[in-house]
Design an enzyme around this catalytic site. Structure first.
Site, PDB file in Angstrom:
ATOM      1  N   HIS A 103       7.011   0.474  14.149  1.00 31.43           N
ATOM      2  CA  HIS A 103       5.892   1.355  13.811  1.00 31.43           C
ATOM      3  C   HIS A 103       4.586   0.608  13.668  1.00 31.43           C
ATOM      4  CE1 HIS A 103       8.319   4.910  13.254  1.00 31.43           C
ATOM      5  NE2 HIS A 103       9.159   4.204  12.529  1.00 31.43           N
ATOM      6  N   HIS A 130      -0.034  -4.909   7.019  1.00 33.10           N
ATOM      7  CA  HIS A 130       0.292  -4.270   8.295  1.00 33.10           C
ATOM      8  C   HIS A 130      -0.873  -3.387   8.731  1.00 33.10           C
ATOM      9  CE1 HIS A 130       1.632  -1.383   5.183  1.00 33.10           C
ATOM     10  NE2 HIS A 130       1.097  -0.510   6.012  1.00 33.10           N
ATOM     11  N   HIS A 132      -2.532   0.240  10.868  1.00 31.54           N
ATOM     12  CA  HIS A 132      -2.409   1.607  11.372  1.00 31.54           C
ATOM     13  C   HIS A 132      -3.522   1.834  12.389  1.00 31.54           C
ATOM     14  CE1 HIS A 132       0.462   2.981   8.240  1.00 31.54           C
ATOM     15  NE2 HIS A 132      -0.156   2.085   7.497  1.00 31.54           N
ATOM     16  N   HIS A 149      -3.515  -2.564   5.730  1.00 33.74           N
ATOM     17  CA  HIS A 149      -2.968  -2.333   4.397  1.00 33.74           C
ATOM     18  C   HIS A 149      -2.357  -3.608   3.840  1.00 33.74           C
ATOM     19  CE1 HIS A 149      -2.402   2.302   5.018  1.00 33.74           C
ATOM     20  NE2 HIS A 149      -3.643   1.962   4.726  1.00 33.74           N
ATOM     21  N   THR A 215       2.130   6.035   2.717  1.00 31.07           N
ATOM     22  CA  THR A 215       1.731   6.912   3.827  1.00 31.07           C
ATOM     23  C   THR A 215       2.825   7.012   4.881  1.00 31.07           C
ATOM     24  OG1 THR A 215       0.676   5.165   5.127  1.00 31.07           O
ATOM     25  CG2 THR A 215      -0.697   6.297   3.480  1.00 31.07           C
ATOM     26  N   THR A 216       3.975   6.417   4.606  1.00 37.18           N
ATOM     27  CA  THR A 216       5.144   6.524   5.478  1.00 37.18           C
ATOM     28  C   THR A 216       6.315   7.028   4.643  1.00 37.18           C
ATOM     29  OG1 THR A 216       5.650   4.192   5.036  1.00 37.18           O
ATOM     30  CG2 THR A 216       4.423   4.680   7.050  1.00 37.18           C
TER      31      THR A 216
HETATM   32 ZN   LIG Z   1       0.320   1.332   5.649  1.00 36.29          ZN
END
Ligand SMILES: [Zn+2]
Length: 267
Positions: A103, A130, A132, A149, A215-216
């Protein structure tokens, strides 16, 4: 956890696969969700996308019924509170592992790296960061090209995420060392020599602060969010490369539901 077993290379040994799955125990926006069994699949598209996460697994129910979810839209016009700020204590760190978890690209820091933030006198240790694409948080309803993040964990297990909005820039920069070294297949890792998280921050550290969630999936609430008001650059070439691996990876903004948002001044 976000990775399907079928995403792991068939050439990997069983031992290698187990090692990869152990690394995957560091969740996307989360910190330390143990992955003792193959996790439910989720994604950002169609039937497995954000609108359906709660349908994919009983443990994902908070993604639908939660009332303090992330990301949210942030209003730049709110009043500045200069006395409320967090301390950011980052420094150069070696032996950082880059993981393609299916992801995102996740940089996993050694447990003793000493990078931390202090929020209301509580220290939170940086465990991973990580990306997005595009950004998850928006400011005045406007997204940026990417969002970085930094995920931290307190001794109590509580999570704090420092988010940096990234805007497209023509020139390569310090993030390029990460984004050009990304493993191009899910489950693969690569070690980078030295990473300095300070280089990824903008010079102006004004901070939006609010209480939200991962958020996941599983969208767990009780997460302390610090979103830097001003973006930092990400090179257009790095964006294009990242997009070939992960075309989009942003959860839509969620209802604020009356939650207070504070805009805090710089350190
Ligand atoms: Zn994140």
């Amino acid at each position: 956890m976000p990775v399907r077993r079928k995403d792991l290379s068939p050439m990997m040994t069983r031992r290698g696969a187990l090692a990869a799955l152990a690394l995957l125990s560091v969740a996307g926006c989360g910190g330390s969700v143990a992955a003792t069994t193959s996790p439910p699949h989720w994604d950002y598209d169609s039937a497995d996308g954000p609108e359906h996460w709660a349908d994919l697994d009983r443990g994902f129910a908070t993604c639908r019924i939660g009332h303090a979810q992330s990301p949210i839209d942030l209003d730049s016009a709110i009043e500045l509170h200069p006395s409320e700020h967090i301390e950011i204590d980052y420094h150069p760190t070696s032996s950082v592992s880059l993981l393609n978890n299916g992801h995102t690209i996740q940089a996993v820091l050694p447990a003793d790296s000493g990078n931390r933030i202090v929020v209301d006198r509580t220290p939170f240790t940086l465990t991973q960061f990580h990306f997005h694409l595009p950004s998850e948080h928006t400011v005045d309803s406007t997204e940026t090209a990417m969002e970085l993040h930094f995920v931290h964990t307190a001794a109590s297990g509580r999570l704090a995420v420092l988010a940096v909005l990234l805007h497209a820039d023509p020139e390569p920069n310090s993030l390029s060392r990460i984004l050009t070294a990304t493993p191009n297949r899910s489950g693969l890792t690569r070690t980078v020599a030295t990473v300095d998280p300070r280089e990824y921050l903008p010079s102006d550290l004004d901070q939006f602060r609010y209480q939200g969630s991962l958020t996941t999936p599983p969208c767990t609430e009780g997460v302390e969010w610090i979103v830097l008001r001003h973006p930092a650059p990400v090179a257009i070439a790095d964006l294009d490369n990242y997009r070939t691996l992960f075309p989009h990876s942003n959860r839509p903004t969620q209802p604020r539901n009356g939650r207070p948002v504070v805009l805090a001044g710089p350190n």
